[in-house]
Structures are given as structure tokens and as C-alpha cells.
Design a protein around this motif. Structure first.
Motif, PDB file in Angstrom:
ATOM      1  N   THR A  49       1.400  10.913  20.207  1.00  0.00           N
ATOM      2  CA  THR A  49       1.662  12.163  19.500  1.00  0.00           C
ATOM      3  C   THR A  49       1.624  11.936  17.991  1.00  0.00           C
ATOM      4  O   THR A  49       2.243  10.994  17.482  1.00  0.00           O
ATOM      5  CB  THR A  49       3.034  12.729  19.889  1.00  0.00           C
ATOM      6  OG1 THR A  49       3.118  12.861  21.308  1.00  0.00           O
ATOM      7  CG2 THR A  49       3.260  14.085  19.252  1.00  0.00           C
ATOM      8  N   GLN A  50       0.891  12.791  17.285  1.00  0.00           N
ATOM      9  CA  GLN A  50       0.866  12.750  15.826  1.00  0.00           C
ATOM     10  C   GLN A  50       2.129  13.425  15.303  1.00  0.00           C
ATOM     11  O   GLN A  50       2.345  14.618  15.522  1.00  0.00           O
ATOM     12  CB  GLN A  50      -0.366  13.475  15.285  1.00  0.00           C
ATOM     13  CG  GLN A  50      -0.388  13.694  13.780  1.00  0.00           C
ATOM     14  CD  GLN A  50      -0.568  12.400  13.006  1.00  0.00           C
ATOM     15  OE1 GLN A  50      -1.324  11.520  13.418  1.00  0.00           O
ATOM     16  NE2 GLN A  50       0.128  12.283  11.889  1.00  0.00           N
ATOM     17  N   PRO A  92       4.665  27.388  17.151  1.00  0.00           N
ATOM     18  CA  PRO A  92       3.563  26.606  16.594  1.00  0.00           C
ATOM     19  C   PRO A  92       2.551  27.480  15.865  1.00  0.00           C
ATOM     20  O   PRO A  92       2.654  28.711  15.848  1.00  0.00           O
ATOM     21  CB  PRO A  92       2.937  25.983  17.843  1.00  0.00           C
ATOM     22  CG  PRO A  92       3.165  27.033  18.900  1.00  0.00           C
ATOM     23  CD  PRO A  92       4.519  27.621  18.591  1.00  0.00           C
ATOM     24  N   TYR A 137      -0.612  22.645  14.563  1.00  0.00           N
ATOM     25  CA  TYR A 137       0.488  21.770  14.962  1.00  0.00           C
ATOM     26  C   TYR A 137       1.693  22.583  15.414  1.00  0.00           C
ATOM     27  O   TYR A 137       1.837  23.766  15.105  1.00  0.00           O
ATOM     28  CB  TYR A 137       0.906  20.842  13.817  1.00  0.00           C
ATOM     29  CG  TYR A 137       1.023  21.520  12.471  1.00  0.00           C
ATOM     30  CD1 TYR A 137       2.147  22.240  12.119  1.00  0.00           C
ATOM     31  CD2 TYR A 137      -0.013  21.428  11.542  1.00  0.00           C
ATOM     32  CE1 TYR A 137       2.252  22.863  10.907  1.00  0.00           C
ATOM     33  CE2 TYR A 137       0.076  22.051  10.316  1.00  0.00           C
ATOM     34  CZ  TYR A 137       1.215  22.766   9.987  1.00  0.00           C
ATOM     35  OH  TYR A 137       1.309  23.391   8.767  1.00  0.00           O
ATOM     36  N   ASN A 138       2.549  21.915  16.174  1.00  0.00           N
ATOM     37  CA  ASN A 138       3.864  22.431  16.520  1.00  0.00           C
ATOM     38  C   ASN A 138       4.825  22.106  15.378  1.00  0.00           C
ATOM     39  O   ASN A 138       4.562  21.214  14.556  1.00  0.00           O
ATOM     40  CB  ASN A 138       4.388  21.781  17.797  1.00  0.00           C
ATOM     41  CG  ASN A 138       3.542  22.121  18.998  1.00  0.00           C
ATOM     42  OD1 ASN A 138       3.761  23.109  19.658  1.00  0.00           O
ATOM     43  ND2 ASN A 138       2.557  21.280  19.286  1.00  0.00           N
ATOM     44  N   ALA A 160       6.107  18.245  11.778  1.00  0.00           N
ATOM     45  CA  ALA A 160       4.856  18.794  12.308  1.00  0.00           C
ATOM     46  C   ALA A 160       4.334  17.804  13.332  1.00  0.00           C
ATOM     47  O   ALA A 160       4.237  16.606  13.050  1.00  0.00           O
ATOM     48  CB  ALA A 160       3.834  18.989  11.185  1.00  0.00           C
ATOM     49  N   TRP A 161       3.994  18.299  14.538  1.00  0.00           N
ATOM     50  CA  TRP A 161       3.556  17.363  15.573  1.00  0.00           C
ATOM     51  C   TRP A 161       2.473  17.983  16.435  1.00  0.00           C
ATOM     52  O   TRP A 161       2.393  19.199  16.604  1.00  0.00           O
ATOM     53  CB  TRP A 161       4.731  16.902  16.436  1.00  0.00           C
ATOM     54  CG  TRP A 161       5.430  17.974  17.212  1.00  0.00           C
ATOM     55  CD1 TRP A 161       6.390  18.834  16.773  1.00  0.00           C
ATOM     56  CD2 TRP A 161       5.226  18.298  18.599  1.00  0.00           C
ATOM     57  NE1 TRP A 161       6.803  19.663  17.790  1.00  0.00           N
ATOM     58  CE2 TRP A 161       6.103  19.366  18.921  1.00  0.00           C
ATOM     59  CE3 TRP A 161       4.400  17.781  19.600  1.00  0.00           C
ATOM     60  CZ2 TRP A 161       6.177  19.917  20.203  1.00  0.00           C
ATOM     61  CZ3 TRP A 161       4.464  18.348  20.878  1.00  0.00           C
ATOM     62  CH2 TRP A 161       5.346  19.391  21.160  1.00  0.00           C
ATOM     63  N   ASN A 162       1.619  17.108  16.960  1.00  0.00           N
ATOM     64  CA  ASN A 162       0.541  17.541  17.848  1.00  0.00           C
ATOM     65  C   ASN A 162       0.242  16.415  18.814  1.00  0.00           C
ATOM     66  O   ASN A 162      -0.028  15.283  18.405  1.00  0.00           O
ATOM     67  CB  ASN A 162      -0.708  17.895  17.048  1.00  0.00           C
ATOM     68  CG  ASN A 162      -1.739  18.607  17.899  1.00  0.00           C
ATOM     69  OD1 ASN A 162      -2.165  18.119  18.942  1.00  0.00           O
ATOM     70  ND2 ASN A 162      -2.166  19.776  17.446  1.00  0.00           N
ATOM     71  N   GLU A 197      -4.081  15.213  16.493  1.00  0.00           N
ATOM     72  CA  GLU A 197      -4.604  15.924  15.342  1.00  0.00           C
ATOM     73  C   GLU A 197      -3.448  16.489  14.521  1.00  0.00           C
ATOM     74  O   GLU A 197      -2.285  16.271  14.823  1.00  0.00           O
ATOM     75  CB  GLU A 197      -5.528  17.047  15.816  1.00  0.00           C
ATOM     76  CG  GLU A 197      -6.702  16.555  16.654  1.00  0.00           C
ATOM     77  CD  GLU A 197      -7.531  17.698  17.210  1.00  0.00           C
ATOM     78  OE1 GLU A 197      -7.250  18.855  16.862  1.00  0.00           O
ATOM     79  OE2 GLU A 197      -8.454  17.426  17.990  1.00  0.00           O
ATOM     80  N   GLY A 198      -3.779  17.252  13.494  1.00  0.00           N
ATOM     81  CA  GLY A 198      -2.736  17.858  12.675  1.00  0.00           C
ATOM     82  C   GLY A 198      -2.615  17.178  11.334  1.00  0.00           C
ATOM     83  O   GLY A 198      -3.490  16.405  10.927  1.00  0.00           O
ATOM     84  N   TRP A 252       1.513  16.647   4.850  1.00  0.00           N
ATOM     85  CA  TRP A 252       2.624  17.489   5.273  1.00  0.00           C
ATOM     86  C   TRP A 252       3.712  17.548   4.205  1.00  0.00           C
ATOM     87  O   TRP A 252       4.237  18.624   3.876  1.00  0.00           O
ATOM     88  CB  TRP A 252       3.178  16.962   6.594  1.00  0.00           C
ATOM     89  CG  TRP A 252       4.360  17.677   7.164  1.00  0.00           C
ATOM     90  CD1 TRP A 252       5.560  17.117   7.491  1.00  0.00           C
ATOM     91  CD2 TRP A 252       4.473  19.069   7.524  1.00  0.00           C
ATOM     92  NE1 TRP A 252       6.406  18.054   8.018  1.00  0.00           N
ATOM     93  CE2 TRP A 252       5.757  19.262   8.061  1.00  0.00           C
ATOM     94  CE3 TRP A 252       3.601  20.150   7.442  1.00  0.00           C
ATOM     95  CZ2 TRP A 252       6.210  20.497   8.510  1.00  0.00           C
ATOM     96  CZ3 TRP A 252       4.054  21.389   7.903  1.00  0.00           C
ATOM     97  CH2 TRP A 252       5.330  21.551   8.411  1.00  0.00           C
TER      98      TRP A 252
END
Length: 425
Positions: free
Chosen positions: A156-157, A258, A262-263, A282-284, A288-289, A295
Motif C-alpha cells: 500500500t502506498q 476518497p 487516493y483514500n 493519503a493511501w492507495n 499509486e497516489g 502530499w
């Protein structure tokens, strides 16, 4: 309206305060992994729930979290030498490993056996999602560690904004679950647009609604609650509605709706009664993201630029958060750059612990009322029987996450929300 007693019960976390004791029944973020990335690197001072800790990564790469003060004469271990799989106090050379064992006492006779008689307070810790997590309750009652909802896998990014806010944790969390304020406070950054759903650009977030007065609906869950903020969409307003669902995961996490990139999540870690370490995430899951630096720049929270070396913002009450009145005349609503920085100005302006007995709440504050009721009731129940709200709920059993989208009015918002851990795009 809350009573003064209820306000204290909600906010206080230090010492024997019920809320603080309950929070010790959850894994809590102590620091970012990037702060203790280097084996044998400088130990890091951390204050959490009114307690002073030190975090370090030893020679073998293992993490340790200890009471900051040496068991000998209480000197700070943050000055210590991190070497050969232990942290050595500078005062008399006592050396402790990650489990709190005193492995060397150069100031004592070797034959005394004093080393074996001293055990320092060490806290179980884990690493996931870019954070070091610590269990501050009884070690023999530590819950099984589960990955956070915003980092379901190692791939997870995750990008994290972090800074200290000079006020109590609860008024920050109330900001995270307050959907109505985003249409006003963040109106220069969260812009209405003719789009099909929430979009993220390099400069702002777009949403398909001009409606500033959402209708709120709340549903309790075993781990806290979730709510829907329902607005009129720009398109098809007669047949459709724009829905954003937000989750409060006790005791300090909010999963925010989201966008297409990103979430978003928020974790508010109580440093003590009147200071909080704010994290905006911020997570994806696809990897990605945003990268971390992008950020932080977007949020106006870059270390060395917007923040000092201790994650303290350069924008403060003393300098009026560097509010730019000329920018306001030219169309910027707040004159404060960065969505979380705009929030911080509001939170800090309420005082270290806001007096909730003087609030005048309306229909748009439904989620605020629910948060206060749930957490005050949770603290009272913890005093009564030791039960911590949602502490036994596994994330796999929760099976909910934040949602946003334009849907037919006939659809029930309670059916929306992806199962935790599924891809966002």
C-alpha cells in the motif's frame, strides 16, 4: 450540550483519567518509521498519553520503545548511545536492550548481580503503514496487532502529514468527522465542479456539489460509527444524491471519503491533555497516489519549510497562522495555505480544551453529537467493567470503509462502502 464533567471525561488522557486508561487498550502510533529508520541511529523522544518514551532501532534493526528515563537515576535516555544492540545512558553507562533488560552496569561491581535485579519499562511495538505502533497497557494483555485500515498490505502506498497541534485530541477528531465545515473553511481547496465524483488535482479537490448544508445520517457500528453526508449533486439533482460516508474507528481514527487518486485517513494521537500529534494520511492499495513529499507540499506541511525539526508548525496563534489578508481580497477564502493548516487554525483558536458546555449545535453537527455520546459512554463503561469500545473487533469483521459517489435517491447509503482491504479504483 455537554456538562463540564462529561467534557473532562472525553478529553483528559493523563494519569488515571478513564479515557487515557481506555486508550491503553489499543495499539497507538508512537512515531513515523522514517524518524527511526537508521539502525544505531539517534534515539527519539516521544510523549504519548502524558508519558515520556524513547524509541530506537538497534544494531540488528529491531525496534524498542522504553520509558524515557533511565532506571538508575532517571536521566533521559534520549541522549544515550545507541550501540551494539542496546541503548546506553550517558550518565553512568547503564545499557538497556529493546526488552528493558539492563545488560551492562559499568558503575557497579560485576559480582553484585545487580543487572539481573533491574527491569526497565519496555513497551511492545510493531511496524506497519509507515508508523511504529506501541501497546501501552499491561504487556500480558496486549491485543494481537492488526495492520491499520489505511495500510492493508505491505505494498500500500502511504503518505503521511504529521504535525503537533496545541489542543486536545477530541476537538481535532471532531473536525475530522465534521463534513459540513469542508464546504466553507476549505472552499478554496475543495471546489464544486461538473465532475462525476470526487477528483484530486495537484492544486485542489473537486466535488460534484454546491450544497453547503448536507443532511446527516448516522449508523452505529461495533467499532464506533459511520455516517452519511448527503448533498444535492450538480447533475441529476431530481433523481440522484451525492453521498459521502465517513467512519469513526475508536478511539482516534477517521476514514475519510476518497477521491479518484487516493483514500484519506486521519489519526489524532494524544500527546497529553492539551497537545495532539495530528496525522493526515493519503493511501492507495495499488501503490499509486501521492508520494510523501508531494502530499506534504499539497497540505502546506513540509518539514523544514512549514514545520520545524520537532514537527511544530511555523503557523501559530501568535503569528495569526500567517493569514494572508491580501490573498483573501483576491478570492482565497481563508488566506491560509493547506487544508490541514486551515483546520489547525480553527482547532487552536478554541483553546487547549474547548468548553463544550457553551456550544450551540445544529442539524449539521449530528456526527459530533454521536461522537461525544459514544466516547463519554465508552469511558464510563470502561470504568464500570473494563470494556474498551471496539477493541475486540477485528478489521476483517468490520468490513466497512469510506465511500463517496453520486447515486440514485432510491439507493440506501447503508449498503455502500467497500470491504476493507479492497482496491479503491
Amino acid at each position: 450540550m455537554m456538562t463540564a464533567e462529561e467534557n473532562d471525561l472525553l478529553c483528559r488522557v493523563e494519569g488515571d483519567a478513564p479515557m487515557g486508561k481506555m486508550m491503553r487498550r489499543y495499539w497507538m502510533p508512537a512515531c513515523l518509521s522514517e524518524e527511526v529508520e537508521e539502525p544505531d541511529g539517534p534515539p527519539l523522544r516521544v510523549r504519548l498519553l502524558g508519558e515520556d518514551l524513547v524509541v530506537f532501532r538497534d544494531t540488528s534493526g529491531r525496534l524498542g520503545v522504553l520509558d524515557e528515563h533511565c532506571p538508575h537515576r532517571r536521566a533521559s535516555l534520549s541522549y544515550g548511545r545507541n550501540e551494539e544492540n542496546g541503548l546506553r545512558c550517558l550518565y553512568h553507562g547503564w545499557k538497556l536492550d529493546i526488552e528493558g533488560n539492563v545488560v551492562e552496569m559499568p558503575s557497579e561491581p560485576a559480582e553484585s548481580g545487580f543487572c539481573a535485579k533491574v527491569k526497565h519499562r519496555a513497551y511492545p511495538c510493531q511496524e506497519a503503514g509507515g508508523f511504529v505502533w506501541v501497546w501501552m497497557g499491561d504487556c500480558d494483555k496486549a491485543a494481537t496487532f492488526e495492520r491499520p485500515a489505511f495500510a492493508p498490505t505491505d505494498s500500500t502506498q502511504v503518505s503521511v502529514v504529521k504535525f503537533v497541534v496545541p489542543c486536545n485530541w477530541a476537538q481535532i477528531l471532531e473536525g475530522a468527522i465534521d463534513s459540513a465545515h469542508s464546504s466553507t473553511l476549505h472552499s478554496s481547496d475543495m471546489r464544486p465542479a461538473r465532475v462525476g465524483g470526487a477528483k484530486a488535482t495537484d492544486k485542489n479537490w473537486l466535488r460534484p456539489s454546491t450544497d453547503k448544508a448536507p443532511k446527516l445520517h448516522v449508523q452505529r457500528t461495533p467499532f464506533g460509527f459511520r455516517y452519511a453526508a448527503i448533498r444535492r449533486p450538480i447533475f441529476n439533482a431530481a433523481t440522484h444524491q451525492y453521498v459521502r460516508t465517513t467512519l469513526f474507528v475508536a478511539p482516534i481514527t477517521v476514514l475519510i471519503p476518497p477521491n479518484d487518486v487516493y483514500n484519506v485517513a486521519n489519526i489524532n494521537v494524544p500527546i497529553d491533555d492539551t497537545h495532539t500529534m495530528f496525522h493526515f494520511i493519503a493511501w492507495n492499495e495499488s501503490g499509486e497516489g501521492h508520494d510523501t513529499e508531494t502530499w506534504r507540499k499539497f497540505c502546506g506541511a513540509q518539514p523544514g519549510i512549514d514545520l520545524d525539526e520537532n514537527w511544530e508548525p511555523r503557523r501559530t496563534l501568535a503569528n495569526h497562522h500567517l493569514q494572508d489578508r491580501q490573498a483573501m481580497k483576491l478570492g482565497d477564502f481563508t488566506g491560509i495555505r493547506g487544508i490541514p493548516m486551515q483546520d489547525m487554525a480553527m482547532w487552536a483558536s478554541m483553546g487547549p480544551i474547548t468548553d463544550r458546555t457553551r456550544d450551540r449545535l445544529g442539524a449539521s453537527d449530528l456526527a459530533i453529537v454521536e461522537f461525544r455520546r459514544i466516547m463519554v459512554d465508552a469511558a464510563r463503561r470502561f470504568v464500570a467493567d473494563g470494556t474498551a469500545l471496539g477493541a475486540e473487533v477485528r478489521k476483517a469483521d468490520a468490513a466497512l470503509c469510506a465511500f463517496e459517489g453520486v447515486i440514485p435517491k432510491s439507493d440506501d447509503w447503508r449498503t455502500l462502502g467497500r470491504i476493507a482491504g479492497t482496491a479503491t479504483r
